[in-house]
Write an enzyme that holds these catalytic residues in place. Structure first.
Site, PDB file in Angstrom:
ATOM      1  N   TYR A   1      13.530  48.456  25.309  1.00  0.00           N
ATOM      2  CA  TYR A   1      12.351  48.960  26.024  1.00  0.00           C
ATOM      3  C   TYR A   1      12.766  49.807  27.224  1.00  0.00           C
ATOM      4  O   TYR A   1      12.157  50.844  27.504  1.00  0.00           O
ATOM      5  CB  TYR A   1      11.444  47.797  26.438  1.00  0.00           C
TER       6      TYR A   1
ATOM      7  N   GLU B   1       5.268  41.491  26.595  1.00  0.00           N
ATOM      8  CA  GLU B   1       6.019  40.382  27.186  1.00  0.00           C
ATOM      9  C   GLU B   1       7.251  40.146  26.339  1.00  0.00           C
ATOM     10  O   GLU B   1       7.187  40.265  25.111  1.00  0.00           O
ATOM     11  CB  GLU B   1       5.187  39.093  27.200  1.00  0.00           C
TER      12      GLU B   1
HETATM   13  C1  LIG Z   1      15.508  43.773  19.777  1.00  0.00           C
HETATM   14  C2  LIG Z   1      15.330  44.472  18.438  1.00  0.00           C
HETATM   15  C3  LIG Z   1      13.834  44.584  18.170  1.00  0.00           C
HETATM   16  C4  LIG Z   1      15.979  45.871  18.505  1.00  0.00           C
HETATM   17  O1  LIG Z   1      15.698  46.570  17.288  1.00  0.00           O
HETATM   18  P1  LIG Z   1      16.740  47.634  16.700  1.00  0.00           P
HETATM   19  O2  LIG Z   1      16.089  48.365  15.579  1.00  0.00           O
HETATM   20  O3  LIG Z   1      18.027  46.947  16.399  1.00  0.00           O
HETATM   21  O4  LIG Z   1      16.934  48.595  17.952  1.00  0.00           O
HETATM   22  P2  LIG Z   1      17.391  50.140  17.893  1.00  0.00           P
HETATM   23  O5  LIG Z   1      18.516  50.295  16.930  1.00  0.00           O
HETATM   24  O6  LIG Z   1      16.174  50.975  17.676  1.00  0.00           O
HETATM   25  O7  LIG Z   1      17.958  50.326  19.359  1.00  0.00           O
HETATM   26  C5  LIG Z   1      17.463  51.308  20.260  1.00  0.00           C
HETATM   27  C6  LIG Z   1      18.145  51.076  21.600  1.00  0.00           C
HETATM   28  O8  LIG Z   1      17.796  49.777  22.121  1.00  0.00           O
HETATM   29  C7  LIG Z   1      18.945  49.199  22.772  1.00  0.00           C
HETATM   30  N1  LIG Z   1      19.409  48.038  22.006  1.00  0.00           N
HETATM   31  C8  LIG Z   1      18.941  47.593  20.811  1.00  0.00           C
HETATM   32  N2  LIG Z   1      19.601  46.474  20.426  1.00  0.00           N
HETATM   33  C9  LIG Z   1      20.500  46.215  21.403  1.00  0.00           C
HETATM   34  C10 LIG Z   1      21.485  45.201  21.578  1.00  0.00           C
HETATM   35  N3  LIG Z   1      21.674  44.218  20.672  1.00  0.00           N
HETATM   36  N4  LIG Z   1      22.233  45.223  22.720  1.00  0.00           N
HETATM   37  C11 LIG Z   1      22.059  46.181  23.642  1.00  0.00           C
HETATM   38  N5  LIG Z   1      21.155  47.197  23.531  1.00  0.00           N
HETATM   39  C12 LIG Z   1      20.384  47.200  22.419  1.00  0.00           C
HETATM   40  C13 LIG Z   1      20.002  50.294  22.781  1.00  0.00           C
HETATM   41  O9  LIG Z   1      19.776  51.081  23.940  1.00  0.00           O
HETATM   42  C14 LIG Z   1      19.661  51.052  21.520  1.00  0.00           C
HETATM   43  O10 LIG Z   1      20.150  52.376  21.504  1.00  0.00           O
HETATM   44  P3  LIG Z   1      21.681  52.652  20.997  1.00  0.00           P
HETATM   45  O11 LIG Z   1      21.884  51.890  19.737  1.00  0.00           O
HETATM   46  O12 LIG Z   1      21.707  54.150  20.807  1.00  0.00           O
HETATM   47  O13 LIG Z   1      22.559  52.170  22.106  1.00  0.00           O
HETATM   48  C15 LIG Z   1      16.046  43.687  17.290  1.00  0.00           C
HETATM   49  O14 LIG Z   1      17.326  43.305  17.727  1.00  0.00           O
HETATM   50  C16 LIG Z   1      15.289  42.446  16.815  1.00  0.00           C
HETATM   51  O15 LIG Z   1      14.475  42.506  15.885  1.00  0.00           O
HETATM   52  N6  LIG Z   1      15.561  41.284  17.456  1.00  0.00           N
HETATM   53  C17 LIG Z   1      14.906  40.030  17.063  1.00  0.00           C
HETATM   54  C18 LIG Z   1      13.414  40.049  17.388  1.00  0.00           C
HETATM   55  C19 LIG Z   1      13.119  40.422  18.836  1.00  0.00           C
HETATM   56  O16 LIG Z   1      13.801  40.022  19.764  1.00  0.00           O
HETATM   57  N7  LIG Z   1      12.023  41.194  19.018  1.00  0.00           N
HETATM   58  C20 LIG Z   1      11.569  41.643  20.316  1.00  0.00           C
HETATM   59  C21 LIG Z   1      10.410  40.819  20.761  1.00  0.00           C
HETATM   60  S1  LIG Z   1       9.762  41.396  22.340  1.00  0.00           S
END
Ligand SMILES: CC(C)(COP(=O)(O)OP(=O)(O)OC[C@H]1O[C@@H](n2cnc3c(N)ncnc32)[C@H](O)[C@@H]1OP(=O)(O)O)[C@@H](O)C(=O)NCCC(=O)NCCS
Length: 153
Positions: A117, A105
Site C-alpha cells: 500500500y 485496515e
Molecule cells: C500482501 C499481498 C497482498 C501482496 O500481493 P502481491 O501480488 O504479492 O504484491 P505485488 O507483487 O503486487 O507487490 C507490489 C509491491 O508491494 C510490495 N510488496 C509486496 N509483497 C511484499 C513483501 N513480501 N515484502 C516487501 N514488500 C512487498 C513491494 O513494494 C512490491 O513491489 P516490488 O515487487 O516491485 O518490490 C500478498 O502477499 C498476500 O496475498 N498476502 C496474504 C494476504 C494479505 O496479507 N492480504 C492483505 C490484507 S490487508
C-alpha cells in the site's frame, strides 16, 4: 511470470475466493457475504485468472471513498505485481465513480501488505486497538488521497 487477466468477480468464483482467503490464513468473510456483495452496485469485486482464480480484490465505493476489505493472492503467485494490478484497476474504477480517497485496515504485523500500500502512496492514518481476533492484534488504518493525475490509473 504468470500470464493472468484482471476480471470482475463472478458468482461461480465465490467458493474458490473463500478458499483463497482461508489458505492465506485469513478469516474468510464467507460465501453469503460475497454473494450479497456481488449484487451490490457500489462494490468493486475483482479477480485475477490464470485461467483459474489466483487472486481476489474486494471493495466498495462509499460516497466518495473506496473501502478495501480484502486482498489476497495465492502464495505461489506472490511478488509478481498481481495485487498491484488489481489495486490499480480498482482505483481506476473507483475514481471513475467519483472516489477521492481509499481506505483499508491491515494487521499491524503485516509488513508485506503495508509495503504494497505504501508503494501506491497509502499512508498510515491511525490505529484500531485489538481490532483483529485469532490472534488478537491492532489494525493500522491506511488512507490514500486520489490524485487528479494519478500515476497508477
Ligand atoms: C500482501 C499481498 C497482498 C501482496 O500481493 P502481491 O501480488 O504479492 O504484491 P505485488 O507483487 O503486487 O507487490 C507490489 C509491491 O508491494 C510490495 N510488496 C509486496 N509483497 C511484499 C513483501 N513480501 N515484502 C516487501 N514488500 C512487498 C513491494 O513494494 C512490491 O513491489 P516490488 O515487487 O516491485 O518490490 C500478498 O502477499 C498476500 O496475498 N498476502 C496474504 C494476504 C494479505 O496479507 N492480504 C492483505 C490484507 S490487508
Amino acid at each position: 511470470m504468470t500470464d493472468y487477466r484482471i476480471e470482475p468477480m463472478q458468482l461461480e468464483d465465490v467458493p474458490v475466493v473463500c478458499a483463497l482467503e482461508t489458505a492465506a490464513g485469513m478469516s474468510t468473510l464467507g460465501e453469503p457475504f460475497f454473494r450479497k456483495k456481488l449484487a451490490d452496485p457500489t462494490a468493486i469485486m475483482l479477480v485475477a485468472r490464470a485461467p483459474h482464480v489466483i487472486a481476489l480484490f474486494s471493495s466498495w465505493v462509499i460516497v466518495d471513498e473506496l473501502e478495501i476489505d480484502n486482498v489476497v493472492v495465492t502464495p505461489s503467485h506472490q511478488r509478481q505485481g498481481i495485487v498491484a494490478s488489481l489495486l490499480t484497476e480498482a482505483l481506476r474504477q473507483a475514481i471513475a465513480r467519483g472516489a477521492q480517497s481509499a481506505v483499508l485496515e491491515v494487521r499491524a504485523s503485516n509488513a508485506p501488505a503495508q509495503r504494497l500500500y505504501e508503494s501506491f502512496g497509502f499512508l498510515a492514518a491511525g490505529r484500531r486497538r485489538d481490532y483483529y481476533r485469532d490472534p488478537k492484534e491492532d489494525a493500522v488504518i491506511m488512507r490514500y488521497v486520489c490524485q487528479t493525475n494519478d500515476a497508477h490509473t
